[in-house]
Design a protein around this motif. Structure first.
Motif, PDB file in Angstrom:
ATOM      1  N   GLY A 103      30.002  20.384  50.962  1.00 14.52           N
ATOM      2  CA  GLY A 103      31.423  20.496  51.279  1.00 14.52           C
ATOM      3  C   GLY A 103      31.758  19.862  52.625  1.00 14.52           C
ATOM      4  N   ALA A 104      30.827  19.922  53.581  1.00 16.21           N
ATOM      5  CA  ALA A 104      31.036  19.308  54.897  1.00 16.21           C
ATOM      6  C   ALA A 104      31.081  17.793  54.771  1.00 16.21           C
ATOM      7  CB  ALA A 104      29.925  19.720  55.854  1.00 16.21           C
ATOM      8  N   GLU A 105      30.214  17.280  53.947  1.00 14.27           N
ATOM      9  CA  GLU A 105      30.188  15.842  53.696  1.00 14.27           C
ATOM     10  C   GLU A 105      31.483  15.405  53.008  1.00 14.27           C
ATOM     11  OE1 GLU A 105      27.947  13.991  49.962  1.00 14.27           O
ATOM     12  OE2 GLU A 105      26.705  15.171  51.307  1.00 14.27           O
ATOM     13  N   LEU A 106      31.998  16.224  52.107  1.00 13.84           N
ATOM     14  CA  LEU A 106      33.282  15.915  51.468  1.00 13.84           C
ATOM     15  C   LEU A 106      34.422  15.972  52.487  1.00 13.84           C
ATOM     16  CD1 LEU A 106      32.799  17.772  48.076  1.00 13.84           C
ATOM     17  CD2 LEU A 106      32.779  15.298  48.482  1.00 13.84           C
ATOM     18  N   ALA A 107      34.334  16.903  53.444  1.00 13.65           N
ATOM     19  CA  ALA A 107      35.344  16.960  54.515  1.00 13.65           C
ATOM     20  C   ALA A 107      35.321  15.667  55.331  1.00 13.65           C
ATOM     21  CB  ALA A 107      35.094  18.177  55.413  1.00 13.65           C
ATOM     22  N   LEU A 108      34.124  15.146  55.621  1.00 12.13           N
ATOM     23  CA  LEU A 108      34.016  13.880  56.357  1.00 12.13           C
ATOM     24  C   LEU A 108      34.621  12.738  55.545  1.00 12.13           C
ATOM     25  CD1 LEU A 108      30.405  14.053  57.889  1.00 12.13           C
ATOM     26  CD2 LEU A 108      32.586  14.621  58.979  1.00 12.13           C
ATOM     27  N   SER A 109      34.388  12.738  54.243  1.00 14.42           N
ATOM     28  CA  SER A 109      34.962  11.700  53.378  1.00 14.42           C
ATOM     29  C   SER A 109      36.484  11.820  53.319  1.00 14.42           C
ATOM     30  CB  SER A 109      34.374  11.796  51.966  1.00 14.42           C
ATOM     31  OG  SER A 109      32.996  11.520  51.993  1.00 14.42           O
ATOM     32  N   VAL A 135      36.242  19.861  59.892  1.00 13.81           N
ATOM     33  CA  VAL A 135      35.138  20.673  60.398  1.00 13.81           C
ATOM     34  C   VAL A 135      33.975  20.496  59.432  1.00 13.81           C
ATOM     35  CG1 VAL A 135      34.342  22.974  61.033  1.00 13.81           C
ATOM     36  CG2 VAL A 135      36.746  22.337  61.396  1.00 13.81           C
ATOM     37  N   SER A 136      32.884  19.941  59.942  1.00  8.75           N
ATOM     38  CA  SER A 136      31.680  19.696  59.152  1.00  8.75           C
ATOM     39  C   SER A 136      30.606  20.664  59.617  1.00  8.75           C
ATOM     40  CB  SER A 136      31.218  18.246  59.352  1.00  8.75           C
ATOM     41  OG  SER A 136      29.913  18.057  58.846  1.00  8.75           O
ATOM     42  N   ILE A 137      30.276  21.636  58.774  1.00 11.14           N
ATOM     43  CA  ILE A 137      29.237  22.618  59.099  1.00 11.14           C
ATOM     44  C   ILE A 137      27.980  22.258  58.312  1.00 11.14           C
ATOM     45  CG2 ILE A 137      28.590  25.056  59.081  1.00 11.14           C
ATOM     46  CD1 ILE A 137      31.640  25.693  59.040  1.00 11.14           C
ATOM     47  N   SER A 138      26.931  21.902  59.029  1.00 10.23           N
ATOM     48  CA  SER A 138      25.647  21.560  58.408  1.00 10.23           C
ATOM     49  C   SER A 138      25.795  20.454  57.372  1.00 10.23           C
ATOM     50  CB  SER A 138      25.010  22.805  57.766  1.00 10.23           C
ATOM     51  OG  SER A 138      24.897  23.842  58.699  1.00 10.23           O
ATOM     52  N   GLY A 139      26.592  19.445  57.703  1.00  7.37           N
ATOM     53  CA  GLY A 139      26.834  18.364  56.760  1.00  7.37           C
ATOM     54  C   GLY A 139      25.920  17.184  56.971  1.00  7.37           C
ATOM     55  N   CYS A 140      25.992  16.260  56.018  1.00  6.58           N
ATOM     56  CA  CYS A 140      25.289  14.985  56.122  1.00  6.58           C
ATOM     57  C   CYS A 140      26.327  13.904  56.410  1.00  6.58           C
ATOM     58  CB  CYS A 140      24.532  14.669  54.835  1.00  6.58           C
ATOM     59  SG  CYS A 140      23.486  13.186  54.959  1.00  6.58           S
TER      60      CYS A 140
END
Length: 194
Positions: free
Chosen positions: A17-23, A35-40
């Protein structure tokens, strides 16, 4: 929607979900805070399609997964290396985002290398002259840095893999990360969403 204050919106996610937030903040101009929590910092697992663009997903190499006697999967080393030039097409081009990033990581994340992925994201932003980010890095915290008073689980059922996966962390340090980051996340969203 009348219940959305606007003009921009914020997104928050953990793990995939964090990676999707970045996208989302990269490709959707109405998203102004992520907000990216523990994302890639790269797209993982499944391909991401936006318009004419496709970001292939990094894959998990199941040969690099170990399973404990109790049936818990350790996938820490299994994700394809996002720094390998062969995987460059998977990198989320976050430098295109006009909004602001809050990266939250646990330094004892055993799901994957979220501290490294946050470093890669920051390096990419800085290479493009951007300082639109803040990093919260917590020693002793694991993967799922949820809101405060959420139970701490070193192992959780992974929704993508469908098996119990080691998340890492030590209970007191993880609880501190949940408590501290929650206040910082709220401050960040108030600041950038008005």
């Amino acid at each position: 929607m009348p219940c959305v204050k606007g003009p921009g919106v914020g997104v928050i996610g953990t793990g995939k979900g964090a990676e999707l937030a970045l996208s989302m903040i990269t490709f959707l101009p109405e998203v102004v805070a992520a907000v990216s929590i523990s994302g890639c910092s790269s797209n993982t697992v499944a391909d991401l399609h936006y318009g004419e663009m496709t970001l292939p997903g990094l894959r998990f190499d199941m040969k690099k997964v170990s399973v404990s006697d109790s049936g818990v999967f350790d996938i820490f080393e299994a994700l394809d290396d996002p720094t390998d030039p062969a995987n460059s097409a998977s990198v989320i081009p976050i430098e295109k985002a006009e909004g602001h990033f809050l990266l939250v990581v646990g330094e004892d994340d055993r799901m994957w290398k979220s501290s490294l992925y946050a470093e890669l994201a920051i390096r990419r932003l800085r290479q493009h002259g951007k300082e639109n980010f803040e990093l919260l890095s917590y020693p002793g915290a694991g993967h799922r840095i949820d809101p405060p008073s959420t139970p701490f689980c070193q192992v959780a059922l992974d929704r993508v893999l469908g098996v119990p996966v080691l998340g890492g962390g030590e209970s007191k340090a993880h609880a501190h990360a949940q408590e501290h980051s929650w206040g910082k996340i709220q401050e960040f969203l108030h600041l950038h969403l008005g």
